[in-house]
Every structure is written in C-alpha cells, then in structure tokens.
Design a protein around this motif. Sequence first.
Motif, PDB file in Angstrom:
ATOM      1  N   ALA A   1       0.860  -1.088   0.071  1.00  0.00           N
ATOM      2  CA  ALA A   1      -0.067   0.063  -0.120  1.00  0.00           C
ATOM      3  C   ALA A   1       0.792   1.111   0.136  1.00  0.00           C
ATOM      4  N   ILE A   2       1.970   1.343   0.709  1.00  0.00           N
ATOM      5  CA  ILE A   2       3.097   2.469   0.948  1.00  0.00           C
ATOM      6  C   ILE A   2       3.395   2.454  -0.560  1.00  0.00           C
ATOM      7  N   LEU A   3       4.136   1.487  -1.087  1.00  0.00           N
ATOM      8  CA  LEU A   3       4.604   1.601  -2.233  1.00  0.00           C
ATOM      9  C   LEU A   3       3.825   2.051  -3.580  1.00  0.00           C
ATOM     10  N   MET A   4       2.382   1.733  -3.439  1.00  0.00           N
ATOM     11  CA  MET A   4       1.505   2.299  -4.247  1.00  0.00           C
ATOM     12  C   MET A   4       1.042   3.537  -4.197  1.00  0.00           C
ATOM     13  N   GLY A   5       1.579   4.372  -2.759  1.00  0.00           N
ATOM     14  CA  GLY A   5       1.227   5.638  -2.938  1.00  0.00           C
ATOM     15  C   GLY A   5      -0.046   6.022  -1.814  1.00  0.00           C
ATOM     16  N   CYS A   6      -0.296   4.824  -0.933  1.00  0.00           N
ATOM     17  CA  CYS A   6      -1.482   5.195  -0.102  1.00  0.00           C
ATOM     18  C   CYS A   6      -1.010   5.907   1.159  1.00  0.00           C
ATOM     19  N   ASP A   7      -1.613   6.586   1.856  1.00  0.00           N
ATOM     20  CA  ASP A   7      -1.200   7.312   3.155  1.00  0.00           C
ATOM     21  C   ASP A   7      -1.181   6.176   4.117  1.00  0.00           C
ATOM     22  N   GLU A   8       0.129   6.320   4.716  1.00  0.00           N
ATOM     23  CA  GLU A   8       0.463   5.186   5.879  1.00  0.00           C
ATOM     24  C   GLU A   8      -0.708   5.060   7.005  1.00  0.00           C
ATOM     25  N   GLN A   9      -0.800   6.286   7.662  1.00  0.00           N
ATOM     26  CA  GLN A   9      -1.678   6.443   8.721  1.00  0.00           C
ATOM     27  C   GLN A   9      -3.054   5.949   8.151  1.00  0.00           C
ATOM     28  N   GLN A  10      -3.689   6.104   7.109  1.00  0.00           N
ATOM     29  CA  GLN A  10      -4.818   5.580   6.667  1.00  0.00           C
ATOM     30  C   GLN A  10      -4.907   3.998   6.618  1.00  0.00           C
ATOM     31  N   VAL A  11      -3.745   3.501   6.095  1.00  0.00           N
ATOM     32  CA  VAL A  11      -3.645   2.050   5.943  1.00  0.00           C
ATOM     33  C   VAL A  11      -3.687   1.510   7.204  1.00  0.00           C
ATOM     34  N   ARG A  12      -2.920   2.001   8.285  1.00  0.00           N
ATOM     35  CA  ARG A  12      -2.779   1.562   9.627  1.00  0.00           C
ATOM     36  C   ARG A  12      -4.165   1.499  10.243  1.00  0.00           C
ATOM     37  N   ALA A  13      -4.977   2.606  10.066  1.00  0.00           N
ATOM     38  CA  ALA A  13      -6.079   2.819  10.626  1.00  0.00           C
ATOM     39  C   ALA A  13      -7.040   1.749  10.065  1.00  0.00           C
ATOM     40  N   PHE A  14      -7.084   1.401   8.992  1.00  0.00           N
ATOM     41  CA  PHE A  14      -7.900   0.312   8.269  1.00  0.00           C
ATOM     42  C   PHE A  14      -7.739  -0.990   8.669  1.00  0.00           C
ATOM     43  N   LEU A  15      -6.438  -1.403   8.874  1.00  0.00           N
ATOM     44  CA  LEU A  15      -6.071  -2.700   9.058  1.00  0.00           C
ATOM     45  C   LEU A  15      -6.337  -2.843  10.767  1.00  0.00           C
ATOM     46  N   VAL A  16      -6.607  -1.802  11.767  1.00  0.00           N
ATOM     47  CA  VAL A  16      -6.800  -1.776  13.021  1.00  0.00           C
ATOM     48  C   VAL A  16      -8.417  -2.238  13.097  1.00  0.00           C
ATOM     49  N   ASP A  17      -8.953  -1.380  12.307  1.00  0.00           N
ATOM     50  CA  ASP A  17     -10.651  -1.459  12.125  1.00  0.00           C
ATOM     51  C   ASP A  17     -10.953  -2.799  11.719  1.00  0.00           C
ATOM     52  N   MET A  18     -10.335  -3.155  10.545  1.00  0.00           N
ATOM     53  CA  MET A  18     -10.683  -4.520   9.928  1.00  0.00           C
ATOM     54  C   MET A  18     -10.554  -5.700  11.310  1.00  0.00           C
ATOM     55  N   MET A  19      -9.448  -5.673  12.069  1.00  0.00           N
ATOM     56  CA  MET A  19      -9.356  -6.625  13.222  1.00  0.00           C
ATOM     57  C   MET A  19     -10.223  -6.393  14.234  1.00  0.00           C
ATOM     58  N   GLN A  20     -10.746  -4.978  14.495  1.00  0.00           N
ATOM     59  CA  GLN A  20     -11.858  -4.837  15.485  1.00  0.00           C
ATOM     60  C   GLN A  20     -13.168  -5.548  15.059  1.00  0.00           C
ATOM     61  N   ARG A  21     -13.416  -5.377  13.839  1.00  0.00           N
ATOM     62  CA  ARG A  21     -14.531  -5.923  13.209  1.00  0.00           C
ATOM     63  C   ARG A  21     -14.534  -7.493  13.186  1.00  0.00           C
ATOM     64  N   LEU A  22     -13.702  -8.341  13.380  1.00  0.00           N
ATOM     65  CA  LEU A  22     -13.661  -9.734  13.325  1.00  0.00           C
ATOM     66  C   LEU A  22     -14.996 -10.302  14.238  1.00  0.00           C
ATOM     67  N   GLU A  23     -15.505 -11.114  13.745  1.00  0.00           N
ATOM     68  CA  GLU A  23     -16.699 -11.818  14.395  1.00  0.00           C
ATOM     69  C   GLU A  23     -16.360 -13.176  14.937  1.00  0.00           C
ATOM     70  N   ASN A  24     -16.905 -13.352  16.074  1.00  0.00           N
ATOM     71  CA  ASN A  24     -16.899 -14.611  16.694  1.00  0.00           C
ATOM     72  C   ASN A  24     -17.966 -15.624  16.248  1.00  0.00           C
ATOM     73  N   PRO A  25     -17.723 -16.605  15.406  1.00  0.00           N
ATOM     74  CA  PRO A  25     -18.902 -17.410  14.868  1.00  0.00           C
ATOM     75  C   PRO A  25     -19.156 -18.317  16.176  1.00  0.00           C
ATOM     76  N   TYR A  26     -18.531 -18.376  17.243  1.00  0.00           N
ATOM     77  CA  TYR A  26     -18.844 -19.728  18.204  1.00  0.00           C
ATOM     78  C   TYR A  26     -19.482 -18.826  19.279  1.00  0.00           C
ATOM     79  N   GLN A  27     -19.913 -17.778  19.363  1.00  0.00           N
ATOM     80  CA  GLN A  27     -20.803 -16.952  20.419  1.00  0.00           C
ATOM     81  C   GLN A  27     -21.823 -17.843  20.604  1.00  0.00           C
TER      82      GLN A  27
END
Length: 70
Positions: A43-69
């Motif tokens: 993403a950085i090599l393609m010119g994306c903003d580092e902070q935006q990519v980091r924020a997206f990755l954090v958000d993606m992890m926070q949205r993981l769903e527990n299928p065993y609840q």
Amino acid sequence: MSLQLPTWYAPDGSVVSCTEKIKVMTENLQELGQMAQDAFEDAILMGCDEQQVRAFLVDMMQRLENPYQS
C-alpha cells in the motif's frame, strides 16, 4: 517482523497451556503478521497514506466476528 506473543488465557481466566494449541496460535499469528506487513508495504509503495492504511488494518481486526458465540 518479530511478534512478542502473550500468555494466552481461556475465558475463565485459566492459562492455555496445551503445547499444540500454542504452536498453532503462534504459527497463525506469525502468518497473519507477515501478510499484514506485506499488504502494508504494498500500500505504501502504491502511494497510499500510511496512517490511513494502519487505521484500516486496526478497524478490520476490531470487526472480526466470533462465530462460536452462544
């Protein structure tokens, strides 16, 4: 990327001590970490903003769903 993995705990607070379970967790998280690092670098090599990519990755992890609840 070197991961410092924590001691894993079960929901009841007991330590997960099964060697095989810890091995699988370690392998899975190392693989995930490398995939995330690769995607981040691309993403950085393609010119994306580092902070935006980091924020997206954090958000993606926070949205993981527990299928065993229950």
